[in-house]
Design an enzyme around this catalytic site. Structure first.
Site, PDB file in Angstrom:
ATOM      1  N   GLU A  10      -1.446   1.496  -0.737  1.00 22.59           N
ATOM      2  CA  GLU A  10      -0.398   2.472  -1.072  1.00 22.59           C
ATOM      3  C   GLU A  10       0.487   2.772   0.128  1.00 22.59           C
ATOM      4  OE1 GLU A  10      -2.131   5.868  -3.068  1.00 22.59           O
ATOM      5  OE2 GLU A  10      -2.114   4.765  -4.957  1.00 22.59           O
ATOM      6  N   GLU A  51      -5.388  -0.402  -9.325  1.00 21.89           N
ATOM      7  CA  GLU A  51      -5.863   0.961  -9.593  1.00 21.89           C
ATOM      8  C   GLU A  51      -5.145   1.492 -10.817  1.00 21.89           C
ATOM      9  OE1 GLU A  51      -5.752   3.948  -6.467  1.00 21.89           O
ATOM     10  OE2 GLU A  51      -6.225   2.451  -4.959  1.00 21.89           O
TER      11      GLU A  51
HETATM   12  P1  P53 Z   1      -7.302  10.971  -6.097  1.00 25.84           P
HETATM   13  C1  P53 Z   1      -1.498  10.029  -4.777  1.00 25.84           C
HETATM   14  C2  P53 Z   1      -0.819   9.511  -5.874  1.00 25.84           C
HETATM   15  C3  P53 Z   1      -1.260   8.345  -6.474  1.00 25.84           C
HETATM   16  C4  P53 Z   1      -2.384   7.704  -5.985  1.00 25.84           C
HETATM   17  O1  P53 Z   1      -6.390   9.680  -6.284  1.00 25.84           O
HETATM   18  C5  P53 Z   1      -3.058   8.224  -4.884  1.00 25.84           C
HETATM   19  C6  P53 Z   1      -2.609   9.370  -4.274  1.00 25.84           C
HETATM   20  C7  P53 Z   1      -3.293   9.925  -3.067  1.00 25.84           C
HETATM   21  O2  P53 Z   1      -4.385  10.670  -3.411  1.00 25.84           O
HETATM   22  O3  P53 Z   1      -4.118   7.605  -4.303  1.00 25.84           O
HETATM   23  C8  P53 Z   1      -4.769   6.505  -4.866  1.00 25.84           C
HETATM   24  O4  P53 Z   1      -8.586  10.511  -5.532  1.00 25.84           O
HETATM   25  C9  P53 Z   1      -5.624   5.930  -3.772  1.00 25.84           C
HETATM   26  C10 P53 Z   1      -7.090   6.178  -3.962  1.00 25.84           C
HETATM   27  C11 P53 Z   1      -7.284   7.489  -4.680  1.00 25.84           C
HETATM   28  C12 P53 Z   1      -6.707   7.318  -6.075  1.00 25.84           C
HETATM   29  O5  P53 Z   1      -5.351   6.963  -6.027  1.00 25.84           O
HETATM   30  O6  P53 Z   1      -6.541  11.825  -5.175  1.00 25.84           O
HETATM   31  O7  P53 Z   1      -5.373   4.582  -3.497  1.00 25.84           O
HETATM   32  O8  P53 Z   1      -7.703   6.135  -2.694  1.00 25.84           O
HETATM   33  O9  P53 Z   1      -8.589   7.918  -4.746  1.00 25.84           O
HETATM   34  C13 P53 Z   1      -6.851   8.554  -6.948  1.00 25.84           C
HETATM   35  O10 P53 Z   1      -7.473  11.551  -7.451  1.00 25.84           O
END
Ligand code: P53
Length: 479
Positions: free
Chosen positions: A179, A377
């Site tokens: 990211e 993801e």
């Molecule tokens: P969490 C922000 C917006 C979109 C994805 O996020 C993001 C974030 C930052 O948190 O992160 C990604 O755990 C990231 C993972 C993360 C996952 O999305 O905040 O690549 O490490 O855990 C979900 O709910």
């Protein structure tokens, strides 16, 4: 049951995690302290804090994660039972180079990933690996200022080269920076710390610092791509962008222009990664803002020579913005210029749920970057309730996945997007990146642990486990 479209043969169904969010074992076998190790637990709406080193009496959830470091053989079996063809994880930089500036790697750290990858491969699961997923060695933050310093390029390329070489026969799909574009938003303190190891105050020119750090990362990525291809020409090395498309609130021309600028400001990283050059608007923007950037002619040649092989991306949500009448500059600023989307629902953490946005984004990227894509993801963070008999009825998660997987399949089957695979985020419950909570759960597999690290850490299947198993078994047809 919803009928989906069969995905092509060899499609990589799997799951995704990141080392610091699940491994635990933060100080064992020679591992050094990373950024993630000095971040305390937050809560829904309460940001995490960063402490100056590890402090007595603070709660650091990444220190234990879900204990994957010790439990992975059991977890890999469950992944295999679900039918995973691949598993995306990251290599903790601090297991390999504890401080980040050593010249000799830590053998115990290298061995851990050898064992993990061998175990996955023994189940027919291929590892997909992110090099830097929000966890730069803390020493590099303190001693060098993270990616504000050009020296970081060498440290990163050394780390990349060591692991490329070590795992050249075990890993084919790689990504450089997780990211990378997450840092365009300013919210004190962590997007810049997590992505680039920058600790800035509100008085610093954080925006210039962000562009400079991103430039060094993009150069480091391009050098790593070249080093990787020299080590094994079969490597597929991708970028990783957080894809949240940004829509105009209305058809008002100022709204449309603002949304265009918003997309440019969030996705220029992809232009550099995929096309090997800066988009035309960006040097103009630096000039207008008076940013004095360290971007050399040699850097530009490196960027051109180190373009990625595929676009890895996360997709969780979409955003909306609106213009300011009579404003010629359209200096979109995230998150201040976001407005609510009246047409979509939100998760308990306020993330807007928009499956069509995934199909829209895949089309947008296909037309712009002309590369294969890999959804590394996607998922739904929710409060789960474990029943007395151990079951978790997460129909809300199944419904999120069903809608998103269908949108993904439409992009492939109807729109011709070239898609390598799909790895849902947090396939096993782990620590949330933004809040540090365990309670924001994403998994098909439940882990019995709370936000403070209490619990048995036992694993059990949620209803979504059987559902996703059936999706994979039918190549995406039975949703
Ligand atoms: P969490 C922000 C917006 C979109 C994805 O996020 C993001 C974030 C930052 O948190 O992160 C990604 O755990 C990231 C993972 C993360 C996952 O999305 O905040 O690549 O490490 O855990 C979900 O709910």
């Amino acid at each position: 049951m919803t009928k989906g479209y069969k995905m092509p043969k060899g499609f990589l169904w799997g799951g995704a995690v990141a080392a610091h969010q699940l491994e635990g074992g933060w100080d064992v076998d020679g591992k050094g302290v990373s950024i993630a190790d000095v971040m305390t637990a937050g809560r829904n709406g309460v940001p995490r804090k960063v402490t100056d080193g590890v402090k007595e009496g603070e709660v650091y959830p990444n220190h234990w994660g879900n204990d994957f470091y010790h439990c992975y053989p059991e977890d890999d079996k469950l992944f295999a039972e679900m039918g995973f063809k691949c598993f995306r994880t990251s290599i903790a930089w601090t297991r390999i180079f504890p401080n980040g500036d050593e010249t000799t790697p830590n053998e115990a750290g290298l061995k851990f990933y050898d064992d993990l990858f061998d175990d996955l491969l023994s189940h027919g699961i291929q590892p997909v690996v992110t090099l830097s997923h929000f966890e730069i060695p803390y020493h590099l933050v303190k001693a060098y200022g993270g990616f504000s310093n050009r020296k970081m390029i060498d440290f990163f390329v050394r780390f990349a080269t060591v692991v490329f070489d070590r795992y050249k026969d075990k890993v084919k799909y790689w990504m450089t920076f997780n990211e990378i574009n997450n840092q365009t938003a300013w919210s004190d303190p962590h997007p810049l710390l997590q992505n680039s190891g920058l600790q800035l105050g509100a008085d610093d020119n954080w925006e210039q610092a962000m562009y400079q750090a991103a430039h060094y990362e993009l150069v480091a990525s391009a050098l790593a791509v070249q080093a990787g291809h020299a080590i094994n020409p079969d490597f597929q090395i991708g970028c990783m962008v957080a894809m949240c498309p940004i829509y105009p609130l209305t058809a008002k021309p100022a709204d449309v222009m603002m949304a265009e600028r918003a997309m440019q400001k969030r996705y220029w990283f992809g232009d550099v990664h995929c096309l090997g050059e800066y988009p035309k608007w960006l040097p103009k923007y630096f000039e207008r803002k008076g940013f004095d950037m360290d971007i050399t002619a040699a850097d530009l040649a490196t960027l051109k020579a180190g373009t990625v092989d595929y676009v890895g991306f996360s997709y969780y949500m979409s955003f909306v913005t609106k213009g300011r009448d009579g404003d010629q500059e359209y200096d979109f600023k995230e998150p201040d210029d976001f407005v609510e989307n009246p047409y979509v629902e939100k998760s308990d953490w306020g993330w807007q749920i928009d499956p069509t946005g995934l199909r829209y984004a895949m089309n947008w990227m296909q037309d712009r970057w002309h590369l294969p894509q890999f959804i590394v993801e996607n998922g739904f963070g929710a409060y789960d309730k474990k029943e007395a008999d151990g079951s978790v009825h997460d129909d809300y998660r199944i419904s999120y996945f069903r809608d998103h997987i269908l949108a993904m399949e439409e992009a492939v089957a109807l729109d011709g997007v070239d898609l390598i695979g799909y790895t849902p985020w947090g396939c096993i419950d782990l620590v949330s990146a933004s809040t540090g909570e365990m309670a924001k759960r994403y998994g098909f597999i439940y882990v019995d642990a709370d936000d403070n690290g209490h619990g048995s850490f036992d694993r059990s299947k949620k209803d979504s486990f059987d559902w996703f198993q059936q999706v994979i078994a039918s190549d995406g047809e039975d949703l």
